[in-house]
Design an enzyme around this catalytic site. Structure first.
Site, PDB file in Angstrom:
ATOM      1  N   CYS A 172      11.418 -35.246   4.598  1.00 43.64           N
ATOM      2  CA  CYS A 172      11.476 -36.634   5.071  1.00 43.64           C
ATOM      3  C   CYS A 172      12.787 -37.274   4.641  1.00 43.64           C
ATOM      4  O   CYS A 172      13.195 -37.165   3.488  1.00 43.64           O
ATOM      5  CB  CYS A 172      10.301 -37.408   4.490  1.00 43.64           C
ATOM      6  SG  CYS A 172      10.453 -39.191   4.650  1.00 43.64           S
ATOM      7  N   GLN A 316       6.364 -49.283  -7.729  1.00 46.32           N
ATOM      8  CA  GLN A 316       7.208 -49.604  -6.573  1.00 46.32           C
ATOM      9  C   GLN A 316       7.919 -48.349  -6.067  1.00 46.32           C
ATOM     10  O   GLN A 316       8.392 -47.559  -6.874  1.00 46.32           O
ATOM     11  CB  GLN A 316       8.247 -50.653  -6.969  1.00 46.32           C
ATOM     12  CG  GLN A 316       7.647 -51.997  -7.342  1.00 46.32           C
ATOM     13  CD  GLN A 316       7.259 -52.814  -6.133  1.00 46.32           C
ATOM     14  OE1 GLN A 316       7.537 -52.455  -4.992  1.00 46.32           O
ATOM     15  NE2 GLN A 316       6.589 -53.925  -6.369  1.00 46.32           N
ATOM     16  N   TYR A 345      -1.369 -60.538  -9.929  1.00 46.43           N
ATOM     17  CA  TYR A 345      -1.236 -59.292  -9.149  1.00 46.43           C
ATOM     18  C   TYR A 345      -0.183 -58.407  -9.836  1.00 46.43           C
ATOM     19  O   TYR A 345       0.787 -57.981  -9.210  1.00 46.43           O
ATOM     20  CB  TYR A 345      -0.831 -59.570  -7.693  1.00 46.43           C
ATOM     21  CG  TYR A 345      -1.638 -60.653  -7.024  1.00 46.43           C
ATOM     22  CD1 TYR A 345      -2.786 -60.339  -6.306  1.00 46.43           C
ATOM     23  CD2 TYR A 345      -1.270 -61.993  -7.118  1.00 46.43           C
ATOM     24  CE1 TYR A 345      -3.535 -61.327  -5.699  1.00 46.43           C
ATOM     25  CE2 TYR A 345      -2.010 -62.989  -6.519  1.00 46.43           C
ATOM     26  CZ  TYR A 345      -3.145 -62.664  -5.801  1.00 46.43           C
ATOM     27  OH  TYR A 345      -3.877 -63.649  -5.209  1.00 46.43           O
ATOM     28  N   GLU A 366      -4.671 -58.370 -13.025  1.00 43.11           N
ATOM     29  CA  GLU A 366      -4.673 -57.252 -12.063  1.00 43.11           C
ATOM     30  C   GLU A 366      -6.102 -56.713 -11.945  1.00 43.11           C
ATOM     31  O   GLU A 366      -6.808 -56.615 -12.944  1.00 43.11           O
ATOM     32  CB  GLU A 366      -3.694 -56.176 -12.577  1.00 43.11           C
ATOM     33  CG  GLU A 366      -3.844 -54.794 -11.998  1.00 43.11           C
ATOM     34  CD  GLU A 366      -3.573 -54.722 -10.510  1.00 43.11           C
ATOM     35  OE1 GLU A 366      -2.573 -55.278 -10.043  1.00 43.11           O
ATOM     36  OE2 GLU A 366      -4.395 -54.086  -9.809  1.00 43.11           O
ATOM     37  N   ASP A 415       2.647 -61.745  -6.911  1.00 40.96           N
ATOM     38  CA  ASP A 415       3.149 -60.623  -6.099  1.00 40.96           C
ATOM     39  C   ASP A 415       1.952 -59.957  -5.425  1.00 40.96           C
ATOM     40  O   ASP A 415       1.608 -58.822  -5.750  1.00 40.96           O
ATOM     41  CB  ASP A 415       3.896 -59.633  -7.008  1.00 40.96           C
ATOM     42  CG  ASP A 415       4.499 -58.473  -6.235  1.00 40.96           C
ATOM     43  OD1 ASP A 415       4.515 -58.507  -4.988  1.00 40.96           O
ATOM     44  OD2 ASP A 415       4.961 -57.512  -6.879  1.00 40.96           O
ATOM     45  N   CYS A 442       5.358 -59.052   0.165  1.00 42.69           N
ATOM     46  CA  CYS A 442       5.738 -57.941   1.040  1.00 42.69           C
ATOM     47  C   CYS A 442       5.350 -58.244   2.485  1.00 42.69           C
ATOM     48  O   CYS A 442       5.417 -57.376   3.335  1.00 42.69           O
ATOM     49  CB  CYS A 442       5.118 -56.632   0.557  1.00 42.69           C
ATOM     50  SG  CYS A 442       3.338 -56.727   0.375  1.00 42.69           S
TER      51      CYS A 442
HETATM   52  N1  SAH Z   1       3.649 -56.706  -9.344  1.00 44.96           N
HETATM   53  C1  SAH Z   1       3.328 -55.307  -9.317  1.00 44.96           C
HETATM   54  C2  SAH Z   1       2.258 -54.911  -8.289  1.00 44.96           C
HETATM   55  C3  SAH Z   1       2.313 -55.536  -6.926  1.00 44.96           C
HETATM   56  S1  SAH Z   1       1.247 -54.796  -5.746  1.00 44.96           S
HETATM   57  C4  SAH Z   1       4.565 -54.479  -9.117  1.00 44.96           C
HETATM   58  O1  SAH Z   1       5.572 -54.995  -8.650  1.00 44.96           O
HETATM   59  O2  SAH Z   1       4.561 -53.311  -9.453  1.00 44.96           O
HETATM   60  C5  SAH Z   1      -0.129 -55.891  -5.720  1.00 44.96           C
HETATM   61  C6  SAH Z   1      -1.127 -55.639  -6.823  1.00 44.96           C
HETATM   62  O3  SAH Z   1      -2.187 -56.594  -6.700  1.00 44.96           O
HETATM   63  C7  SAH Z   1      -1.815 -54.275  -6.792  1.00 44.96           C
HETATM   64  O4  SAH Z   1      -1.631 -53.654  -8.033  1.00 44.96           O
HETATM   65  C8  SAH Z   1      -3.304 -54.601  -6.541  1.00 44.96           C
HETATM   66  O5  SAH Z   1      -4.170 -53.727  -7.219  1.00 44.96           O
HETATM   67  C9  SAH Z   1      -3.414 -56.007  -7.084  1.00 44.96           C
HETATM   68  N2  SAH Z   1      -4.470 -56.862  -6.529  1.00 44.96           N
HETATM   69  C10 SAH Z   1      -5.005 -56.854  -5.282  1.00 44.96           C
HETATM   70  N3  SAH Z   1      -5.862 -57.866  -5.131  1.00 44.96           N
HETATM   71  C11 SAH Z   1      -5.879 -58.549  -6.303  1.00 44.96           C
HETATM   72  C12 SAH Z   1      -6.572 -59.723  -6.754  1.00 44.96           C
HETATM   73  N4  SAH Z   1      -7.410 -60.371  -5.958  1.00 44.96           N
HETATM   74  N5  SAH Z   1      -6.330 -60.160  -8.002  1.00 44.96           N
HETATM   75  C13 SAH Z   1      -5.464 -59.496  -8.817  1.00 44.96           C
HETATM   76  N6  SAH Z   1      -4.789 -58.391  -8.443  1.00 44.96           N
HETATM   77  C14 SAH Z   1      -4.992 -57.915  -7.203  1.00 44.96           C
END
Ligand code: SAH
Length: 487
Positions: A172, A316, A345, A366, A415, A442
């Site tokens: 890929c 990421q 998140y 999380e 996030d 995103c």
């Molecule tokens: N900020 C982190 C992850 C972002 S991805 C980074 O940059 O690495 C979004 C994350 O939100 C995921 O890990 C997912 O498991 C979590 N998530 C999804 N719904 C959620 C909720 N209702 N409350 C808290 N976390 C949540």
């Protein structure tokens, strides 16, 4: 069947020549034939194409690209010869500069159309999109499904768009260069010893997926074979598949190989990973480092924070752009060392730990328990003592901590996944009245929707910037700073 006026009918198999004037949400070209809208997959903005209607509706149709009559100036030769079949990249045939212009436009349009902000307001705050230096080979993670082709030959590659047919491709263009050697080694071993691929239709066979991860900063490689294994509890020294030692010896020779594991998934499901992971060679985890970068020229600013990543961790996929995104988020957070910060998140705590060095206290929230365990462990490894993590939904943990325990916030960073923030979460943020909110997103559409709620609740837009994490695809990340209005 589509129609124009009273009498002209458009139907399946009709052929049109159109100029492509716009790009749709899935990267398809959009052209108009006498006012009738045609969505043409694989056509690039600026192309004149001959296309054939596949599905006609009243006012629009989906059409197939038959011939490029006049190629667009933005059209380039994609690195990957499977880009049209594969579901991964939608706009690889578009020049990278044009991809960035498209993403910048999309963010702006979503903020105006969905967020209800004026064009002037957006133009005032939206800085130019941050692109990649190299829009290929940027992904640190790949998951290849393993199966058989029509002749029964063992193959691995990618699913064709919206199907479960595998296109054989171990190379890929978005992934790490080492993927090919690893994949070819595993496939050769499977062929030699007649180890069968998993068959979704019958639930038989052994190897389902191959996950490969690379720590770009460390050079460490991780391979995890997802297998349909029903052998019960693992006995000491038991092999998960035939001639395991031979395969491990082969993989161990690849430069950077650090961890090989199997993940057991014996369920008849589309979910790739199972819950149990067994290390069969090397370490459990690989390392990667995320540095802070100067937001003017994106040069390195520090030694970075080291993350330990296991096969099941979320991390990421584009580490280079992630550093730029987080550095902007940190700058937007405007920390002085005195602040209480919430990182909602938070995943494995990447942003939280990034913020911790400049804040008094960081709380991360999380839902995935394993991610929170990783976050705590990563804090420990890096000697960070002012970060605390909660398992649970942001929309439940935040109100509870605020209303019952009175924990406050000077800055909130969010996030969320593509669907954006829950209403209850936004509501609590407004009640807590942090000085600043930094929204990392995103999906510009849900970002725009949520910003509207927050701005109606007493905040105003300060800065916004898109950071392209996903070259070749229609996706992009954004970071926005909003500030509390003082009346
Ligand atoms: N900020 C982190 C992850 C972002 S991805 C980074 O940059 O690495 C979004 C994350 O939100 C995921 O890990 C997912 O498991 C979590 N998530 C999804 N719904 C959620 C909720 N209702 N409350 C808290 N976390 C949540």
């Amino acid at each position: 069947m589509g129609h124009k006026g009273n009498d002209i009918l458009y139907k399946k198999d009709d052929v049109f020549t159109v100029k492509i004037e716009d790009i749709g949400n899935d990267g398809e070209g959009i052209g108009k034939a006498e006012g009738y809208t045609l969505f043409v997959k694989d056509a690039v903005i600026g192309d004149v194409v001959k296309c054939k209607i596949m599905k006609a509706k009243k006012n629009y149709a989906y059409a197939k690209l038959e011939e490029i009559v006049v190629p667009s100036e933005a059209r380039v030769e994609p690195l990957c010869r499977y880009h049209r079949q594969c579901g991964g990249c939608q706009i690889q045939a578009m020049d990278y500069r044009a991809q960035l212009d498209y993403k910048q436009r999309k963010v702006k349009n979503d903020l105006v159309r969905i967020g209800g902000f004026t064009e002037e307001a957006i133009e005032r705050v939206l800085e130019p999109i941050v692109g990649m230096e190299n829009a290929y080979h940027y992904r640190n993670k790949a998951q290849f499904p393993v199966g058989t082709d029509k002749e029964g030959n063992l193959i691995a590659g990618f699913y064709a768009g919206r199907t479960h047919d595998i296109i054989a491709n171990t190379d890929c263009a978005l992934g790490a260069e080492e993927n090919r050697e690893i994949m070819e080694g595993i496939l050769a071993h499977m062929r030699k010893h007649h180890i069968p691929a998993y068959d979704e239709k019958t639930g038989s066979g052994l190897v389902r997926h191959i996950l490969i991860r690379k720590g770009f900063a460390s050079g460490e490689l991780m391979v995890c074979l997802v297998i349909n294994y029903n052998g019960g509890n693992k006995k000491k020294g038991k092999e998960f598949f035939p001639f395991q030692r031979e395969l491990l010896d082969r993989l161990a020779e690849i430069k950077g190989m650090t961890s090989v594991s199997v993940c057991i998934n014996a369920d008849r499901t589309n979910v790739i990973m199972g819950e149990k992971v067994y290390r069969i060679w090397g370490k459990d985890k690989i390392c990667d480092t995320i540095h802070r970068r100067n937001t003017e020229d994106f040069s390195l600013m520090d030694q970075g924070i080291v993350f330990h990543i296991s096969p099941l961790s979320f991390y990421q996929v584009n580490p280079v752009q992630t550093e730029k995104l987080y550095s902007l988020a940190l700058e937007y957070a405007g920390l002085t060392g005195k602040e209480t910060v919430w990182d909602l998140y938070c995943g494995i705590g990447t942003i939280s730990l990034f913020l911790a060095g400049e804040a008094k206290k960081v709380y991360g929230v999380e839902t995935v328990a394993q991610a929170v365990r990783d976050a705590r462990e990563n804090a420990l490894y890096n000697g960070i003592e002012n970060a605390e993590f909660f398992i649970g939904k942001a929309e439940e943990v935040l109100p509870e901590k605020y209303e019952k325990e009175g924990i406050r916030a000077d800055v909130v960073v969010v996030d969320p996944p593509r669907k954006g923030c829950d209403g209850a979460c936004l509501e609590t943020m407004l009640k807590m009245q942090p000085e600043r909110i930094v929204y990392v997103s995103c999906d510009p559409a849900t970002l725009a929707r949520d910003l509207r709620v927050l701005c109606d609740g007493g905040y105003e837009l300060k800065r916004a910037r898109a950071v392209d994490q996903f070259g070749g695809t229609v996706h992009t990340e954004c970071v926005v700073e909003i500030q509390r209005k003082h009346i």
